[in-house]
Structure formats: structure tokens, C-alpha cells
Write a protein that holds these residues in place. Structure first.
Motif, mmCIF file in Angstrom:
data_model
loop_
_atom_site.group_PDB
_atom_site.id
_atom_site.type_symbol
_atom_site.label_atom_id
_atom_site.label_comp_id
_atom_site.label_asym_id
_atom_site.label_seq_id
_atom_site.Cartn_x
_atom_site.Cartn_y
_atom_site.Cartn_z
ATOM 1 N N UNK A 1 0.807 -1.216 0.000
ATOM 2 C CA UNK A 1 0.000 0.000 0.000
ATOM 3 C C UNK A 1 0.836 1.260 0.000
ATOM 4 N N UNK A 2 1.874 1.278 0.821
ATOM 5 C CA UNK A 2 2.716 2.472 0.936
ATOM 6 C C UNK A 2 3.490 2.722 -0.358
ATOM 7 N N UNK A 3 4.147 1.682 -0.885
ATOM 8 C CA UNK A 3 4.964 1.852 -2.093
ATOM 9 C C UNK A 3 4.093 2.241 -3.286
ATOM 10 N N UNK A 4 2.971 1.572 -3.452
ATOM 11 C CA UNK A 4 2.116 1.894 -4.601
ATOM 12 C C UNK A 4 1.607 3.328 -4.523
ATOM 13 N N UNK A 5 1.055 3.691 -3.393
ATOM 14 C CA UNK A 5 0.443 5.017 -3.286
ATOM 15 C C UNK A 5 1.468 6.142 -3.224
ATOM 16 N N UNK B 1 -0.820 6.200 -10.594
ATOM 17 C CA UNK B 1 -0.804 7.013 -11.804
ATOM 18 C C UNK B 1 0.116 6.468 -12.871
ATOM 19 N N UNK B 2 0.918 5.450 -12.523
ATOM 20 C CA UNK B 2 1.807 4.805 -13.492
ATOM 21 C C UNK B 2 1.186 3.481 -13.926
ATOM 22 N N UNK C 1 -4.979 -2.485 -19.003
ATOM 23 C CA UNK C 1 -5.209 -1.383 -18.077
ATOM 24 C C UNK C 1 -5.771 -1.956 -16.771
ATOM 25 N N UNK C 2 -5.414 -1.371 -15.635
ATOM 26 C CA UNK C 2 -5.940 -1.885 -14.371
ATOM 27 C C UNK C 2 -7.449 -1.688 -14.255
ATOM 28 N N UNK D 1 -10.324 -0.510 -12.220
ATOM 29 C CA UNK D 1 -10.286 0.461 -11.115
ATOM 30 C C UNK D 1 -10.612 -0.105 -9.734
ATOM 31 N N UNK D 2 -11.748 -0.801 -9.605
ATOM 32 C CA UNK D 2 -12.114 -1.290 -8.268
ATOM 33 C C UNK D 2 -11.145 -2.362 -7.779
ATOM 34 N N UNK D 3 -10.682 -3.202 -8.698
ATOM 35 C CA UNK D 3 -9.712 -4.232 -8.345
ATOM 36 C C UNK D 3 -8.405 -3.597 -7.892
ATOM 37 N N UNK D 4 -7.980 -2.584 -8.611
ATOM 38 C CA UNK D 4 -6.743 -1.886 -8.284
ATOM 39 C C UNK D 4 -6.790 -1.297 -6.879
#
Length: 235
Positions: A104-108, A113-114, A121-122, A124-127
Motif C-alpha cells: 500500500x505504501x509503495x504503490x500510493x 498514476x503509473x 489497463x488496471x 479500477x475497483x480491483x486496483x
């Protein structure tokens, strides 16, 4: 053998653990199916995309989270539970919690946005489930959920072993895989692990060291909280 009666709060939390595990499974499967479908439609290598998909630390940490949440819920809901059998579970929960918090920390902090090379494409809700909701739940499970059995500080060695093995696997596998989307003769799940990007190996080593420190810090926090709350003697 000592039987420990399951309390109502523990039962409720166990059901929440099972619900969260089911949501994570749905999120992983949904994104995987979308990635496979998109790859097949464009004539790409589906097998490589699947292998790449399960090479993301995010996916692996979420799979581990599903396993430990299900294990913890099943143990808590059992009619007869042996406290002596809960130590491996508590260590596994410490691992899953640490990995999800780091995810969570690294992604956010670095990756939101990458678009990552996962074949499509990701969703959205799953991401959001994989990178935000799941990590938050594991953090809540640690600090307010059913207390876990105390673990020794040497459990940190177990916690950090998997990320180290994953990093080695990623850096060794990277130059051996052709990117199924771009055709480049390498594939890395995250840009900060790709030595072909500006900064080269210096950048990669810097990030690896920083993230290793983060795993030690978060792992230490997880063990500390587990030990502090262990007086309530539940898993």
C-alpha cells in the motif's frame, strides 16, 4: 491440549477476515482475466502474461493475505483450538500484514498514476482493493482485530526472507523475459527495479536498500504491536 472458547467479537472479526479474503480473490481473478483476455485479443503471449502477473509483489502479497486471513478465520471459528498451534499462524499473519502495508505504501507513494506492465489497463475497483483497501484492512487487523499470539523478534528473519527472495528472482528473471507488449528483451514489474531506466543499477540498488529498510521497519512495527496486544491471548 487446551481448548479456547471463541468470543462473539472474535467470531465477527473472523467473518470480516473471510469477507476480505473473498474480495481480494475477486479482485485478483478479475484483473487476471482482463489481462489474459486483452492479451489473447491482441495476439500476445498469454502464458508469459500470466507468469508476469504472478511476478508482481502486489499480487503475491495479496495471495499471501488471502491465505493467512482464511487460516486465521478458520482457526478462530474452530470449536476446539489449541493455543500452542497458533504460533505459526501469528508469524504468518505478521508476514502477510507487513507485505500488504508495504504494498500500500509503495504503490500510493511511488506508483499511483503509473500504468504497470500487467497485460491490460488496471480494473479500477480491483486496483483499489489490491493497493489500498486490502492493506488498510490488514493494518486494522493488526491494531484492532482479534489479538494474535506473541512472536519473538527473530520472526523478522522470516518476514524479510520472502521479499529478499522475490527481489533476487525479479532481477534474475528480468533480462530473460521478452516484454509481451513492447517486444523489449527484458521485463520488470516495477520501473524502480528496471536497470535499463535512467539511473541504471545505481538507482535499482538505492531503491532495493530503501525498500529493504522499509520492510525491516514495518516488520518491526508488526512484531511490536503483536507482542503488545498478545496479553489478550487470541489469534
Amino acid at each position: 491440549m487446551r481448548t479456547v472458547k471463541t468470543s462473539t467479537p472474535a467470531t465477527v472479526w473472523s467473518l470480516l477476515r473471510l469477507a476480505m479474503a473473498a474480495v481480494i480473490v475477486a479482485a485478483v481473478v478479475t484483473q487476471l482475466v482482463v489481462s489474459m483476455t486483452r492479451t489473447a485479443e491482441t495476439g500476445g503471449d498469454v502464458a508469459t502474461v500470466v507468469a508476469n502477473f504472478f511476478s508482481f509483489f502486489t499480487i503475491l502479497s495479496n495471495v499471501i493475505a488471502v491465505a493467512v486471513l482464511t487460516w486465521a478465520a478458520a482457526a478462530s471459528l474452530s470449536v476446539r483450538r489449541e493455543r500452542s498451534a497458533s504460533l505459526p499462524l501469528s508469524v504468518a499473519l505478521a508476514c502477510g500484514t507487513t507485505y500488504m502495508i508495504i504494498t500500500g505504501v509503495v504503490y500510493n507513494a511511488l506508483l499511483r498514476g503509473i500504468t504497470l506492465p500487467q497485460g491490460a489497463e488496471p480494473v479500477p475497483w480491483s486496483n483499489e482493493v489490491l493497493h489500498l483497501i486490502g492493506p488498510i484492512f490488514l493494518l486494522l487487523d493488526l491494531v484492532i482485530g482479534t489479538p494474535r499470539r506473541s512472536v519473538r523478534w527473530r520472526a523478522l528473519l522470516v518476514i524479510v526472507s520472502f521479499p529478499l527472495l522475490w527481489t533476487a528472482y525479479t532481477l534474475i528473471r528480468g533480462p530473460l523475459v521478452t516484454n509481451p507488449t513492447t517486444g523489449q528483451p527484458f521485463w520488470y514489474p516495477y520501473p524502480f527495479l528496471n536497470p535499463n531506466n535512467p539511473g541504471g543499477w545505481g538507482m535499482v540498488i538505492g531503491y532495493v536498500v530503501a525498500i529493504a529498510v522499509a520492510f525491516i521497519v514495518v516488520g518491526s512495527f508488526t512484531v511490536w504491536v503483536t507482542r503488545r496486544r498478545s496479553g489478550e491471548r487470541r489469534v
